[in-house]
Structures are given as structure tokens and as C-alpha cells.
Write an enzyme that holds these catalytic residues in place. Sequence first.
Site, PDB file in Angstrom:
ATOM      1  N   GLU A  70      53.005  47.254  40.192  1.00 12.09           N
ATOM      2  CA  GLU A  70      52.879  47.636  42.620  1.00 12.09           C
ATOM      3  C   GLU A  70      54.742  48.099  42.764  1.00 12.09           C
ATOM      4  OE1 GLU A  70      50.529  44.760  44.182  1.00 12.09           O
ATOM      5  OE2 GLU A  70      48.815  45.223  43.745  1.00 12.09           O
ATOM      6  N   GLU A 100      43.429  47.291  39.557  1.00  9.38           N
ATOM      7  CA  GLU A 100      42.795  46.379  40.346  1.00  9.38           C
ATOM      8  C   GLU A 100      42.184  45.868  42.131  1.00  9.38           C
ATOM      9  OE1 GLU A 100      46.119  44.036  41.630  1.00  9.38           O
ATOM     10  OE2 GLU A 100      47.545  43.898  39.725  1.00  9.38           O
TER      11      GLU A 100
HETATM   12  C1  BMA Z   1      47.630  42.587  43.182  1.00  8.70           C
HETATM   13  C2  BMA Z   1      48.293  41.580  41.612  1.00  8.70           C
HETATM   14  C3  BMA Z   1      48.853  40.279  41.537  1.00  8.70           C
HETATM   15  C4  BMA Z   1      48.293  39.621  42.544  1.00  8.70           C
HETATM   16  C5  BMA Z   1      47.039  40.331  43.407  1.00  8.70           C
HETATM   17  C6  BMA Z   1      45.928  39.491  44.396  1.00  8.70           C
HETATM   18  O1  BMA Z   1      48.597  42.659  43.615  1.00  8.70           O
HETATM   19  O2  BMA Z   1      48.751  42.806  41.287  1.00  8.70           O
HETATM   20  O3  BMA Z   1      50.771  40.666  42.216  1.00  8.70           O
HETATM   21  O4  BMA Z   1      47.816  38.148  42.048  1.00  8.70           O
HETATM   22  O5  BMA Z   1      46.794  41.371  43.526  1.00  8.70           O
HETATM   23  O6  BMA Z   1      47.270  39.510  45.621  1.00  8.70           O
END
Ligand code: BMA
Length: 892
Positions: A470, A567
Site C-alpha cells: 500500500e 484485499e
Molecule cells: C490493509 C492491510 C493492513 C490492514 C488491513 C485492514 O490496509 O494492508 O494494513 O490491517 O487493510 O485495515
Amino acid sequence: MTLRGNIFISVLGVLFCLFVGVLSGFSSVPEQQRRTQSLDGKWSLSNSNGSLSLPAEVPGCVHSALQQQGFIQDPYFRFNDVSYRWIALDNWTYTTTFNVVAQARTKQKVLLAFEGVDTVASIWLNGVIVGNTDNMFRRYDFAVRHLLKDGDNVLKVSLLSPVLYASQRRDAHSAYRVPPECPPDVQKGECHVNFIRKEQSSFSWDWGPSFPTMGLWKGVRLEAFDVLQLIQVSSVPLYNFSLSQWRVQVELLVDAVQTTNGQITVSVPELGSEQTFRTQFLSGETKNTFILHINTSSQVKLWWPNRHGDQPFYQLTVRGFQDGFLILNTKSKVYFRTVELVQEPVVGSPGLSFYFRINGKPIFLKGSNWIPAHSFQDQISPAVLRNLLQSAVDANMNTLRVWGGGVYEQDLFYSICDELGIMIWQDFMFACAMYPTESDFIQTVREEVVQQVRRLKSHPSIIIWSGNNENEAALATDWFSIPASQRPLYVKDYVTLYVNNIREIVQDEDQSRPFLVSSPTNGAESEQEGWVAANPYDPHYGDTHFYSYIHDCWDWRAFPRTRFASEYGFQSWPSFSTLQPVSVKEDWSYDSNFTSHRQHHADGNQQMLLQAASHFNLPNSTDPLKRFTDTLYITQVMQAQCVKTQTEFYRRSQTEIIEGKGHTMGALYWQLNDIWQAPSWSSIEFGGKWKMLHYFAQNFFAAILPVGFEDEDTLFIYAVSDLSHDLKLRAVVTVYSWTDLDPVCSLKSDPLLVPGGSAVAIFKQPVADLLAGCGRCTRLTCLLTFHLEDSGGQQGPTNHHFLCSPKDAQGLQRPNITAKVQQDKTGLTVTLHSASVAAFVWLDVGDIPGRFSSNGFLMVSRNMTVSFTAWRQTSVAELSRSLTITSLTDVY
Ligand code: BMA
């Protein structure tokens, strides 16, 4: 994997490596020509003013030692993360005393080797400093022959507080700030973690405590040899697509006392391939590369991801001779597979595709994100690792992303992934921050990257390297309010670190897999835009991370139709049996201090309830404990249903392009596992217990999946197939009334061709027509189940679709489910009997480790049997005693 240190050493888990030191005049060299002395075991440990002094295990860390010796309680108990903050603010010294056999001291070279020092230390042998360390991700060795003596030798490792060190480094970097400086207050963490090459989440994260560890987290050894020693062997198969030929690139990392000539024979006997090379090992630590051409490329059995094929391997042998005498002899596993990251124009869509081709076959990546399994790495047992990875496979995953805020995992982790067919998206350990680029920082990172790539590149499971988590997005979307005038400075630092250093090293060390600079990123498009895209979340390119806690998660329109979802997720609480050992009675309410203390994501506890409240009645029992456990349950129901909806959206978007977006080829939800007992996005609780989400993942990641959703009041059912062959499938929809276990009616679509690796709409009907055709049904009184079938019967799991929120459902009653636990020759089973339709039926056996075959399910039958796989010995009596059953209406 590092081979230094043993005569018989496991390579990639199973086979062995034999190193034999060089000695002229003998046809094989006696073992005593090379001496390895482990310095692992009991050391002594003391703090800076000597007020604490205790034995400490190596490998290990200060926190573990203090706990094991009874100086502190379980650091995970209640508020201890804050109470024990002092530990990492102090400096600590590890000391050991050892004797060295005389023969070792007569060797030409004696090295003191540290596999992992956490983190900032000075190392002293017999009162003389031999070196310093500043990076937990590096191996260090120091030449110490001249310092060793007869009798007792004293080795001291003086560790600086990582918190104070990070802050000093920040102060020394006065020209400009390197944000975020400190974590949000809700995380109760430490500042400036980006200034120290250490597990970034050890200073706290939004799912984890602040335990800035210190210690010798990997082994310590003395190595004594006369001419050379093999440090590491790696093998990387490379495929020439135009010639259809395999070759294996074998690298030997050798430490030679002086330049040595020899012959190396590399072979894969099972493939009838062997080649001999003349070589010269230059003095010092060098890498020698050999290319073995595989004669019979067509016969090579390939490694495949889980559920796409097997994971076969071959034995690779490397033997070295000098003047006809054997000088080294190693055996290791070599797995053959290719990986391509395809970024090319997409018909009907602006942008570029983003998908992985394994062995020439496009594969949809299904899985999750991996975080460190414990704050104290020395407490992660092989059994814990295996259980977590097996749980991933059992939920039909084929991929895990080793996220960049943790650690490069231990060798065993990757060996298990090789064996199970789990593909690994491997980040480098940089996350959610800007990083400094002073030359000593860059130098230590360069060494870290070289070492980690060499250690890990033989693993077929790793399919991609990725520079950071990120950090492109943080810069592009200005997380840290950097003034516009200073932005070029930060972009320059970003490109320096990830492109000009990390990427350059990785591409030099490993030509067998792709490299991405960040995640999320627009990939090739980010490169075009100078490596920091205007919008790295652009769904037309690369991968995306997407979180929204405000939108109703049942509405798929809220989700980006991305090329690849690396994610996304929602929080939930772990179960009561997981929280109980780290809490006391006064903690067991949703508004206790403990409950807010363990929540590290701002407003997280409220967000869970708000999201749950959009579809469920919230628990309202007058019994405080029941209300608490019901609330834990409802957060798990909410999370499971949200991640299901989002994952199903991604899977059904595999084939289509809609409004220029689609061809989604990956769904990795955030996050697989937990670091402690606390609310988080995980699907597996600390300790290994599956949350409801993990049971749901078994279904939503199934190879054949029916996905149902509504668009403008029309019900669609898609058939999603990960198979290699085509199927002719029809959808079977069954309508139930909430009040009755007998179906109201049932519908079947015409069979349709569903090609392997595609998502096809096979059923479409306005909901009003469907209900009208069914007679006595409305949106509030009925619900749907559906499955796919072909001439051979049902294919894939049965899925369901609610026509209203369960809180509005008319006629949903308390099902009064009864259960009978039995044991037969297949194992333990639980047979349930329900009086009425029951939603989100949850079986919980407290702290008995194990898992059910299915859980959290919709029960639309009177009887149902599930099996329980216990992870330790248990009995019918114990299971019956522990079993509780909760369904939606039991909480209000
Ligand atoms: C993203 C991940 C983590 C975090 C998750 C939940 O940013 O890369 O850094 O734990 O979201 O917020």
C-alpha cells in the site's frame, strides 16, 4: 533455506544436503574436516541496569524468556500489552559461555553465524566487538578465529531498545519527516517503526498489539572449515516457451578460504539429465551458477496449484570434485512450473488484464492474506503452521499473500505451501508508510533482499514478488498530507527504494517469476506513470484493495469490479472460548474496557454492529454473558455473509466485461489468521478455531459454485467453474417459506454449457414472477436455495438467497434444535434435528480443538449430520458436554 550448520541438512523440508570440506589426498573427506557447533539453547539474559537476570532460550526473545521464567504473565492477558511496554524500552544483553574443540580452532576459517538477530545489536566475543546488526531479516556472520581461546569463551549480544533506536534514527533524519511517524492512538503502539528493519506490525497494527520484540529469533552457530563451505543451494527451473525446453538454474553460495578450482556435476536422474561444469570458487562468499538442460522436457511432471493438479517434484543432486576428490554433495527438491502475470489489452475494456497463468493455464486466485501467526515468532510451532495452512487448503484456497508488514516466513512455511499447492504472493516487508533512503538503510535493505530471494526462490509456491504493501497508494492518495511542493521528494525516495534497488536486485537474482512494485498497483500502467499512478485503485488495471464499512455489504453494487481483488474484508470478534483465557468476568460485555482495548481499528466495534443491524436484530438478552456471546456470534454472521457476498461478486465477474470493467481473476480476502485474541478481519481465530467466515469460504471458494444475486429485482444465478473441462449445468431453485421445512416450489433452468474456468449466467427471472409462479410467497415470507446439477447429479454446494433481511422475515421461529453426538468408524458426528427453518446454525464446542465439516449453515431440513474432525483426542461425552447450538433467532 540456509544450509550452513549441519552435515545432514534438510533441503526444502525433506531431502538432505551433505557438505564435505576439502582435503587433498583422501577420496572422501572425513566429517571432522568441517566443524559446526550450535550455540543454541540456554543463554543468560539481563536488562540494562542488571535488575533482571534470567535464563533465556535461543532461538527466542526477551518477552518469551520473561514469561517462561515467570517474571511476567501471559503478555496477551487483558491489558498486558500496555503493562509490559517497559520491556522494549529497555536494553537487553544475551550472554553465553562455550568451549571450542581444539580441532575447530585450527581450521583456516571460523565464522560466528547468526541466522536472525532481532534487531539492533552489538556482538562481543571475549570482550572484543565483532560486529553490529540492524536488520532482523538478514543473516549475519563474523570471522572470529583470532578471538577464540582455550576454555571458556564468552559471547555477548547487546540489544538496543528498538523503540528508542527507531526514534533516534528519526531524529537523525531531520531534513524532512518520513510519515506516518506514529500509529493512531487506538493501536496503543510505538512510533517510527519505518526507521528500523524489523517486523513492522510489532510496533502495533489495526489487528495486533505492540510487542516490539528483541532477541535471537533464529539459530546461532560456529562454523569452522579449511577450504570452503557451502552456504546455500538454490534451483530455479526456467522454461523456454519457443523451444519448449526446460533448464534448471542451480546456484551455489559458497564461502571459500582461497580461490579453489573444481568440477561440479548437476543432475536430475529421474529425467536422465546430467551435466558437468569446470568451475572456480573465488575467495570469500561467492555465488556460482550452473545451467542444467533437461533433455526430455515433454516428460516433466508439473507442479500445480491446489485443485488444479498434483505437486510432484524431482530430486536434484549436485556434486563437487577437486582433483577427483568429492568436495560437496547435496540433494534437494526441484519442482517445475511456469508463472506469467498477464497484463495485456482486454476486448471491450479500457486498461489491461491482470491475471496469472500457471503452466500456461489462466488460474483464478482464491484465498486470503497471511499475517504473523504470533507476536513472538519463537512460539509458532510447526504444528500451528501446518494447521493454518491445511485450514487454507480445506477451505478450497489456492493462494495466500504473505503481507508486507510481517516477516518473511520460515522455510517450513514455504515447504508446506509447495507440498499443498498453495501459491504465495510474497511481499517485501514494507507496509503503509514512507521509508527513508539514507545509504546505510538502502545497504541493509539490499542485503536483506538478496538473502531472502536466494533463500526462497527454489519454492514453486512463490509465484510473485511484490515490493511493498500500500505504499504506492499511500503516496498517490496522500494518506500523510504531504505538501504538494514536497511530493517529488517522496516519489523519488519511493522509486529509489522499490524500483532502483529492490526491483533491480530481484530481477537480477530471479528470472522465474514476476515482480510488482506495490499492492495495490496499476502494474504496467503505474510504471507508465512513473511508478506512482494517479489512482492505484483503478479497477481497469492491476490489483485493488477495497474496504467500506459504511455501505450495506449485501449490496454488490458497492464493490469495485476489479481485475484482481488482493484485499477486502470485514471485522468480527473471535469466539468466547478464545477470549476467555485472556480475560476475566468483568471484561465480558461489548462495552467493557477490555472490549474496547482489544479493538485497534477506530470505531471497529460500532462498525460491526451497524453493519449487522442492517440485516439482523441485535442481541438483546437480559443475561449479560449471553448478550456478550450472542454479540460475538452476530459479528461472525455479519462478517461471513459480507465476505461471501463480495467474494461471490468477484468470482462471477471472471468472464464478463460490464461498463468496461471485469475479468476479475483473483479474490484474496483480508485476512486468514490472527496474531492474538482480538477482533479482526481474520477467518481463523488465534489458536486455529475456524470462524463462521472460514466455513463459508469452503463453499464460496468451491471449484464449482452457484452464485445468486439480484439486479433491478431480477434474480440471476451464475455458474462459476474452476475446472479444466466444460460442463453442461442447470440451476435448480427451491423456494421455502420461513415457517415451513417443506419446500413451496422448485424450478429448473435449461442446461447450458459452462466452459472450464468461466462464470456463466444460467438463470434469470424477475423475483415477482418467480414468487407469483410459486403461489403463497412474498419477499418477506420466503427464501431461496439453489444448486447446480448435470446429468450426474448435484455439482458444487447448495447456496441460498434471502429475499429480505432476516430481521424482516415473517415466520422465522426459534427452531429448538436438538443434537446427538455419536462416534462411528468414520469418526465423530453430530446429528441435528430442527423443528423449523433455521438460519446461520452455529455449532460451538468451546476449546476442544478441531473443526466441523460444515457450520453456520441454513437448515431447511428436519435432520442434518455433520462430522467433527478433532485435532486432539476427545470423546462423545466431552463433545456432547461442550456443544452449544446457536441460530439467528436464539439471540433475540
Ligand atoms: C490493509 C492491510 C493492513 C490492514 C488491513 C485492514 O490496509 O494492508 O494494513 O490491517 O487493510 O485495515
